[in-house]
Design a protein around this motif. Structure first.
Motif, PDB file in Angstrom:
ATOM      1  N   ILE A 301       0.836  -1.200   0.000  1.00  0.00           N
ATOM      2  CA  ILE A 301       0.000   0.000   0.000  1.00  0.00           C
ATOM      3  C   ILE A 301       0.872   1.252   0.000  1.00  0.00           C
ATOM      4  CG2 ILE A 301      -1.622   1.379   1.362  1.00  0.00           C
ATOM      5  CD1 ILE A 301      -2.870  -1.246   2.336  1.00  0.00           C
ATOM      6  N   LYS A 302       1.864   1.279   0.886  1.00  0.00           N
ATOM      7  CA  LYS A 302       2.749   2.435   0.964  1.00  0.00           C
ATOM      8  C   LYS A 302       3.472   2.671  -0.361  1.00  0.00           C
ATOM      9  CE  LYS A 302       5.491   5.610   2.743  1.00  0.00           C
ATOM     10  NZ  LYS A 302       5.043   7.023   2.806  1.00  0.00           N
ATOM     11  N   ASP A 303       3.987   1.606  -0.968  1.00  0.00           N
ATOM     12  CA  ASP A 303       4.679   1.741  -2.243  1.00  0.00           C
ATOM     13  C   ASP A 303       3.722   2.188  -3.341  1.00  0.00           C
ATOM     14  OD1 ASP A 303       7.058   1.043  -1.092  1.00  0.00           O
ATOM     15  OD2 ASP A 303       7.179  -0.963  -1.982  1.00  0.00           O
ATOM     16  N   ALA A 304       2.501   1.660  -3.326  1.00  0.00           N
ATOM     17  CA  ALA A 304       1.510   2.052  -4.330  1.00  0.00           C
ATOM     18  C   ALA A 304       1.135   3.523  -4.190  1.00  0.00           C
ATOM     19  CB  ALA A 304       0.262   1.173  -4.211  1.00  0.00           C
ATOM     20  N   MET A 305       1.041   4.006  -2.964  1.00  0.00           N
ATOM     21  CA  MET A 305       0.758   5.419  -2.728  1.00  0.00           C
ATOM     22  C   MET A 305       1.925   6.287  -3.193  1.00  0.00           C
ATOM     23  SD  MET A 305      -0.951   5.067   1.068  1.00  0.00           S
ATOM     24  CE  MET A 305      -1.085   6.823   1.340  1.00  0.00           C
ATOM     25  N   ASP A 306       3.130   5.850  -2.884  1.00  0.00           N
ATOM     26  CA  ASP A 306       4.313   6.651  -3.211  1.00  0.00           C
ATOM     27  C   ASP A 306       4.531   6.780  -4.717  1.00  0.00           C
ATOM     28  OD1 ASP A 306       4.786   7.080  -0.556  1.00  0.00           O
ATOM     29  OD2 ASP A 306       6.432   5.622  -0.378  1.00  0.00           O
ATOM     30  N   CYS A 307       4.126   5.744  -5.469  1.00  0.00           N
ATOM     31  CA  CYS A 307       4.332   5.805  -6.926  1.00  0.00           C
ATOM     32  C   CYS A 307       3.097   6.285  -7.677  1.00  0.00           C
ATOM     33  CB  CYS A 307       4.785   4.451  -7.463  1.00  0.00           C
ATOM     34  SG  CYS A 307       3.490   3.188  -7.527  1.00  0.00           S
ATOM     35  N   GLY A 308       2.033   6.636  -6.943  1.00  0.00           N
ATOM     36  CA  GLY A 308       0.850   7.210  -7.569  1.00  0.00           C
ATOM     37  C   GLY A 308      -0.171   6.215  -8.079  1.00  0.00           C
ATOM     38  N   LYS A 309       0.047   4.927  -7.815  1.00  0.00           N
ATOM     39  CA  LYS A 309      -0.936   3.920  -8.246  1.00  0.00           C
ATOM     40  C   LYS A 309      -2.184   3.931  -7.366  1.00  0.00           C
ATOM     41  CE  LYS A 309      -0.648   0.584 -10.652  1.00  0.00           C
ATOM     42  NZ  LYS A 309      -1.234   0.253 -11.975  1.00  0.00           N
ATOM     43  N   MET A 310      -2.004   4.265  -6.093  1.00  0.00           N
ATOM     44  CA  MET A 310      -3.118   4.352  -5.156  1.00  0.00           C
ATOM     45  C   MET A 310      -3.350   5.823  -4.836  1.00  0.00           C
ATOM     46  SD  MET A 310      -3.575   2.260  -1.597  1.00  0.00           S
ATOM     47  CE  MET A 310      -4.894   2.608  -0.433  1.00  0.00           C
ATOM     48  N   ARG A 311      -4.562   6.304  -5.168  1.00  0.00           N
ATOM     49  CA  ARG A 311      -4.864   7.726  -5.074  1.00  0.00           C
ATOM     50  C   ARG A 311      -6.229   7.941  -4.427  1.00  0.00           C
ATOM     51  NH1 ARG A 311      -3.492   6.450 -10.226  1.00  0.00           N
ATOM     52  NH2 ARG A 311      -5.658   6.624 -10.907  1.00  0.00           N
ATOM     53  N   PRO A 312      -6.495   9.146  -3.965  1.00  0.00           N
ATOM     54  CA  PRO A 312      -7.829   9.443  -3.425  1.00  0.00           C
ATOM     55  C   PRO A 312      -8.915   9.221  -4.471  1.00  0.00           C
ATOM     56  CG  PRO A 312      -6.273  11.161  -2.807  1.00  0.00           C
ATOM     57  CD  PRO A 312      -5.568  10.286  -3.800  1.00  0.00           C
ATOM     58  N   GLY A 313     -10.087   8.775  -3.985  1.00  0.00           N
ATOM     59  CA  GLY A 313     -11.228   8.580  -4.873  1.00  0.00           C
ATOM     60  C   GLY A 313     -11.320   7.212  -5.516  1.00  0.00           C
ATOM     61  N   GLN A 314     -10.508   6.269  -5.065  1.00  0.00           N
ATOM     62  CA  GLN A 314     -10.503   4.934  -5.647  1.00  0.00           C
ATOM     63  C   GLN A 314     -11.217   3.921  -4.753  1.00  0.00           C
ATOM     64  OE1 GLN A 314      -6.203   4.358  -6.118  1.00  0.00           O
ATOM     65  NE2 GLN A 314      -6.428   4.559  -8.325  1.00  0.00           N
ATOM     66  N   LYS A 315     -11.647   2.849  -5.395  1.00  0.00           N
ATOM     67  CA  LYS A 315     -12.128   1.660  -4.686  1.00  0.00           C
ATOM     68  C   LYS A 315     -11.016   0.618  -4.763  1.00  0.00           C
ATOM     69  CE  LYS A 315     -17.136   2.185  -5.356  1.00  0.00           C
ATOM     70  NZ  LYS A 315     -17.084   3.561  -5.920  1.00  0.00           N
ATOM     71  N   ILE A 316     -10.594   0.127  -3.596  1.00  0.00           N
ATOM     72  CA  ILE A 316      -9.445  -0.773  -3.508  1.00  0.00           C
ATOM     73  C   ILE A 316      -9.875  -2.092  -2.876  1.00  0.00           C
ATOM     74  CG2 ILE A 316      -7.072  -1.029  -2.689  1.00  0.00           C
ATOM     75  CD1 ILE A 316      -7.322   1.452  -4.324  1.00  0.00           C
ATOM     76  N   ILE A 317      -9.376  -3.190  -3.417  1.00  0.00           N
ATOM     77  CA  ILE A 317      -9.528  -4.501  -2.784  1.00  0.00           C
ATOM     78  C   ILE A 317      -8.181  -4.907  -2.199  1.00  0.00           C
ATOM     79  CG2 ILE A 317      -9.740  -6.980  -3.258  1.00  0.00           C
ATOM     80  CD1 ILE A 317     -12.432  -5.751  -2.957  1.00  0.00           C
ATOM     81  N   LEU A 318      -8.185  -5.208  -0.897  1.00  0.00           N
ATOM     82  CA  LEU A 318      -7.019  -5.772  -0.215  1.00  0.00           C
ATOM     83  C   LEU A 318      -7.331  -7.226   0.097  1.00  0.00           C
ATOM     84  CD1 LEU A 318      -6.367  -2.925   2.411  1.00  0.00           C
ATOM     85  CD2 LEU A 318      -5.470  -3.102   0.076  1.00  0.00           C
ATOM     86  N   CYS A 319      -6.389  -8.113  -0.174  1.00  0.00           N
ATOM     87  CA  CYS A 319      -6.681  -9.537  -0.007  1.00  0.00           C
ATOM     88  C   CYS A 319      -5.455 -10.286   0.501  1.00  0.00           C
ATOM     89  CB  CYS A 319      -7.132 -10.113  -1.355  1.00  0.00           C
ATOM     90  SG  CYS A 319      -7.704 -11.809  -1.261  1.00  0.00           S
ATOM     91  N   GLY A 320      -5.633 -10.978   1.630  1.00  0.00           N
ATOM     92  CA  GLY A 320      -4.558 -11.777   2.199  1.00  0.00           C
ATOM     93  C   GLY A 320      -4.931 -13.250   2.264  1.00  0.00           C
ATOM     94  N   PHE A 321      -3.912 -14.115   2.309  1.00  0.00           N
ATOM     95  CA  PHE A 321      -4.155 -15.563   2.312  1.00  0.00           C
ATOM     96  C   PHE A 321      -2.875 -16.281   2.701  1.00  0.00           C
ATOM     97  CE2 PHE A 321      -4.087 -13.530  -1.878  1.00  0.00           C
ATOM     98  CZ  PHE A 321      -2.789 -13.826  -2.283  1.00  0.00           C
ATOM     99  N   GLY A 322      -3.024 -17.392   3.441  1.00  0.00           N
ATOM    100  CA  GLY A 322      -1.830 -18.160   3.797  1.00  0.00           C
ATOM    101  C   GLY A 322      -2.018 -18.990   5.049  1.00  0.00           C
TER     102      GLY A 322
END
Length: 334
Positions: A301-322
């Motif tokens: 998430i932090k890297d996506a925010m820093d490179c501009g892939k994650m921005r305000p106004g978006q719908k995001i799916i976070l998914c974990g498994f293991g």
């Protein structure tokens, strides 16, 4: 009133083990083939004296440059490599930073779905009015549980810590919904057999054996049935994502960005193919970091925010498994 991710910072150990290092150490390993499947080119590895708590302190130091620690109402700490059996790392963190004694603190033992669980718990505390700002820490040093001669795990995992502040959403954004699930029948597909009360460590558990693929490990080390875990993820995760979307009147096309647990390149590409997702909507950073267990999603998430892939106004799916085996999916509005 719901929770939202206010800030994220992370810290990785200084030592880096590259695939060139592995080639030099194990000339008989087909590192090129392994890299093609795992997607990992290098991983950060904690020193012998460095613990998950140490890494989390560094992450929190960065975080508290942006957020006043006096406003922390609670600490939720996710790790499977705590400094002590007791007390929990959360108490050590409260002491180290001299956080308010009014703040609650606890650890929970979780792995690759740990950030989803942590967000769910923090959001629940906020919705109930118990807290306004929660420090969520995800940190592990899996390298200490890995036999250096086990290529199935050594090539994948890196060490790291992430620290997040989960606070009250002021504009209706943030955590919207979550679905969690458990497949306990697969508990033995990803585990450390010895070291707990069921099977304490001993000279017998330290005896190394080789599996059919030549991976060497003992009962004191992580054992992962990669094919079984991959099959579980590939069959369960797409169903869960669709379930969450359906409950919220959404389709896959409505989601702007998918951030999956950075398990391996093969795992993420398999999910992308099965769910027919556009590649540009799926964020990956596993190449230079490796699989950092519960810290992988917040780091991504932090890297996506820093490179501009994650921005305000978006719908995001976070998914974990293991480990568990467990899986969880969360809908986030930025």
């Amino acid at each position: 009133m719901n929770g939202t991710i206010k800030h994220i910072e992370y810290h990785l150990p200084a030592r880096i083990v590259t695939n060139t290092d592995l080639r030099n150490e194990f000339p008989d390993w087909d590192v090129d083939k392994i890299e093609k499947k795992s997607g990992v080119e290098q991983r950060h590895i904690a020193s012998a004296e460095e613990t998950a708590f140490d890494l989390s302190v560094k992450a929190c130091e960065k975080l508290f440059e942006q957020f006043d620690r006096e406003n922390i109402d609670g600490i939720i700490y996710c790790t499977q490599s705590p400094d002590y059996i007791m007390p929990s790392n959360a108490f050590l963190l409260q002491r180290h930073f001299k956080l308010s004694e009014r703040a609650f603190a606890f650890d929970f033992n979780h792995a690759c779905t740990g950030y989803i669980y942590g967000l769910m718990m923090a959001d629940s505390f906020i919705r109930s009015g118990v807290a306004k700002n929660i420090l969520l820490v995800n940190a592990d040093t899996y390298s200490k549980f890995i036999n250096t001669k086990d290529r199935s795990t050594r090539v994948l995992f890196g060490d790291g810590a992430a620290a997040s502040v989960i606070g009250v959403s002021e504009n209706g954004t943030g955590i919207k919904d979550v679905v969690l699930a458990t497949h306990g029948d697969g508990y033995d597909k990803f585990m450390i057999p010895a070291g707990g009360m069921r099977l304490p460590k001993s000279a017998a558990t330290a005896i190394e054996t080789a599996d059919h693929a030549g991976n060497i490990r003992s009962a004191d080390d992580i054992r992962m049935d990669g094919l079984a875990v991959w099959s579980f993820i590939n069959s369960k995760v797409p169903q869960q994502v669709n379930e969450l979307l359906g409950c919220n009147g959404l389709a896959l096309a409505d989601i702007d960005l998918f951030i999956f647990h950075q398990a391996s390149l093969m795992t993420i590409e398999s999910l992308v193919k099965k769910m027919q997702l556009p590649g540009e909507k799926v964020f990956m950073n596993i190449g230079k970091i490796g699989n950092t267990v519960s810290a992988s999603i917040p780091i991504a998430i932090k890297d996506a925010m820093d490179c501009g892939k994650m921005r305000p106004g978006q719908k995001i799916i976070l998914c974990g498994f293991g480990v568990g085996l467990s899986y969880g999916t969360l809908l986030l509005n930025t």
